[in-house]
Motif scaffolding. Structure first.
Motif, mmCIF file in Angstrom:
data_model
loop_
_atom_site.group_PDB
_atom_site.id
_atom_site.type_symbol
_atom_site.label_atom_id
_atom_site.label_comp_id
_atom_site.label_asym_id
_atom_site.label_seq_id
_atom_site.Cartn_x
_atom_site.Cartn_y
_atom_site.Cartn_z
ATOM 1 N N GLY A 95 -74.756 -37.300 15.965
ATOM 2 C CA GLY A 95 -74.840 -35.987 15.318
ATOM 3 C C GLY A 95 -75.027 -36.045 13.827
ATOM 4 N N ARG A 96 -74.082 -35.410 13.131
ATOM 5 C CA ARG A 96 -74.157 -35.177 11.687
ATOM 6 C C ARG A 96 -74.314 -36.461 10.869
ATOM 7 N N GLY A 97 -73.587 -37.497 11.236
ATOM 8 C CA GLY A 97 -73.750 -38.785 10.565
ATOM 9 C C GLY A 97 -73.116 -38.899 9.197
ATOM 10 N N SER A 98 -72.060 -38.122 8.934
ATOM 11 C CA SER A 98 -71.434 -38.236 7.604
ATOM 12 C C SER A 98 -70.720 -39.582 7.439
ATOM 13 N N ASN A 99 -70.205 -40.151 8.520
ATOM 14 C CA ASN A 99 -69.603 -41.489 8.416
ATOM 15 C C ASN A 99 -70.663 -42.561 8.202
ATOM 16 N N ALA B 263 -70.352 -44.401 14.987
ATOM 17 C CA ALA B 263 -69.946 -43.427 13.971
ATOM 18 C C ALA B 263 -70.296 -42.037 14.500
ATOM 19 N N GLY B 264 -69.377 -41.486 15.295
ATOM 20 C CA GLY B 264 -69.680 -40.214 15.935
ATOM 21 C C GLY B 264 -70.689 -40.382 17.058
ATOM 22 N N MET C 102 -71.063 -40.081 20.734
ATOM 23 C CA MET C 102 -70.192 -39.293 21.598
ATOM 24 C C MET C 102 -70.318 -39.629 23.088
ATOM 25 N N ILE D 212 -65.026 -45.373 14.942
ATOM 26 C CA ILE D 212 -64.088 -44.548 14.173
ATOM 27 C C ILE D 212 -63.672 -43.373 15.040
ATOM 28 N N HIS D 213 -62.350 -43.133 15.083
ATOM 29 C CA HIS D 213 -61.805 -42.065 15.925
ATOM 30 C C HIS D 213 -60.924 -41.163 15.065
ATOM 31 N N PRO D 214 -61.050 -39.832 15.230
ATOM 32 C CA PRO D 214 -60.316 -38.916 14.345
ATOM 33 C C PRO D 214 -58.889 -38.594 14.804
ATOM 34 N N GLY E 233 -60.274 -39.798 23.229
ATOM 35 C CA GLY E 233 -61.324 -38.972 23.818
ATOM 36 C C GLY E 233 -61.811 -37.867 22.908
ATOM 37 N N GLN F 12 -58.793 -33.805 17.196
ATOM 38 C CA GLN F 12 -58.096 -32.967 16.203
ATOM 39 C C GLN F 12 -57.447 -31.765 16.892
ATOM 40 N N LEU G 173 -61.575 -36.080 8.078
ATOM 41 C CA LEU G 173 -62.917 -36.608 7.794
ATOM 42 C C LEU G 173 -62.972 -37.286 6.421
ATOM 43 N N GLU H 208 -61.724 -40.594 6.946
ATOM 44 C CA GLU H 208 -62.701 -41.395 7.699
ATOM 45 C C GLU H 208 -63.719 -42.005 6.753
HETATM 46 C C1 GAR Z 1 -66.040 -37.947 13.278
HETATM 47 O O1 GAR Z 1 -64.922 -37.139 13.038
HETATM 48 C C2 GAR Z 1 -65.690 -39.092 14.217
HETATM 49 O O2 GAR Z 1 -64.417 -39.615 14.007
HETATM 50 C C3 GAR Z 1 -65.759 -38.384 15.549
HETATM 51 O O3 GAR Z 1 -66.906 -37.567 15.453
HETATM 52 C C4 GAR Z 1 -67.086 -37.191 14.088
HETATM 53 C C5 GAR Z 1 -68.487 -37.567 13.684
HETATM 54 O O4 GAR Z 1 -68.773 -37.083 12.405
HETATM 55 N N1 GAR Z 1 -65.859 -39.300 16.628
HETATM 56 C C6 GAR Z 1 -65.287 -39.077 17.807
HETATM 57 O O5 GAR Z 1 -64.637 -38.091 18.065
HETATM 58 C C7 GAR Z 1 -65.513 -40.182 18.815
HETATM 59 N N2 GAR Z 1 -64.628 -40.006 19.921
HETATM 60 P P1 GAR Z 1 -70.021 -37.610 11.603
HETATM 61 O O6 GAR Z 1 -71.213 -37.527 12.574
HETATM 62 O O7 GAR Z 1 -70.174 -36.667 10.461
HETATM 63 O O8 GAR Z 1 -69.747 -39.023 11.179
#
Ligand code: GAR
Length: 201
Positions: free
Chosen positions: A10-14, A87-88, A90, A108-110, A118, A122, A171, A174
């Motif tokens: 997705g977004r890929g901020s990590n 990194a996200g 899913m 990375i797990h939040p 899972g 949050q 985040l 993270e």
């Molecule tokens: C992050 O919060 C990551 O920890 C989480 O998805 C988000 C991705 O954000 N990952 C999970 O929940 C995996 N089970 P990002 O795309 O902005 O990095």
């Protein structure tokens, strides 16, 4: 210099947080690939801006989960990175894929594992009513969010937090924890003894 590949949905901020630390010289590594299961992931734009090759393996275009998993494994082997970073990303990795990259794939797990594994970690934390949560960077094994823990950063859960407020606070951590773990790996400062991670000074 270590070669790093990312998997993101997705977004890929990590992903961006590590790109930034590579670009400013904090992490001595080359990011050689972004692999995504979503052809519209915003992470693709981030890769493009940094000349990182993108491998879009659209889950929906495969007839079965096994076919998707086989293609993902093929691409990951072909890229031949030293480190694979989820990194996200899913999707739960196929056990064969997890085993193939044992000791060189991290996630990375939040949440503070082993709590709230899972999806929607949050939300799970808010609903459970914990006072402290955070994020975990861990090695990937055949289970879900169950591999050896490298780093954890904690944050408070405040009385009026909703899922979004807590997710935002986590985040930020993270974005510090993931580059920190990647840097340790790239400097060969991480070893695993049974399921405990030893970090060299
Ligand atoms: C992050 O919060 C990551 O920890 C989480 O998805 C988000 C991705 O954000 N990952 C999970 O929940 C995996 N089970 P990002 O795309 O902005 O990095």
């Amino acid at each position: 210099m270590k070669k790093i590949a990312f998997l993101a949905s997705g977004r890929g901020s990590n992903f961006q947080a590590v790109i930034d630390r590579v670009n400013d010289g904090t992490i001595n590594a080359e990011i050689v690939a972004l692999i995504t299961d979503k052809p519209d992931a915003y992470a693709i734009k981030r890769a493009g801006e940094n000349n990182i090759p993108v491998f879009a393996i659209d889950f929906k275009s495969f007839g079965s989960r096994d076919d998707y998993n086989a293609e993902l494994l093929r691409v990951m082997k072909e890229i031949n990175a030293d480190l694979y970073v989820l990194a996200g990303y899913m999707r739960l990795l196929d056990p064969d894929t997890a085993a193939c990259f044992s000791g060189r794939m991290i996630n990375i797990h939040p949440a503070l594992l082993p709590s709230f594994k899972g999806l929607n970690a949050q939300k799970q934390a808010i609903e459970y009513g914990v006072r402290i949560s955070g994020c975990t960077v861990h090695f990937v094994d055949e289970g879900m969010d169950s591999g050896a823990i490298i780093l954890q950063h904690s944050v408070p859960v405040l009385d009026n937090d909703d899922e979004m407020a807590l997710a935002d606070r986590i985040l930020k951590e993270e974005h510090a924890a993931l580059p920190e773990a990647v840097k340790l790996f790239c400097e060969d400062k991480i070893s695993i003894s049974k399921r405990r991670v030893i970090i060299k000074e």
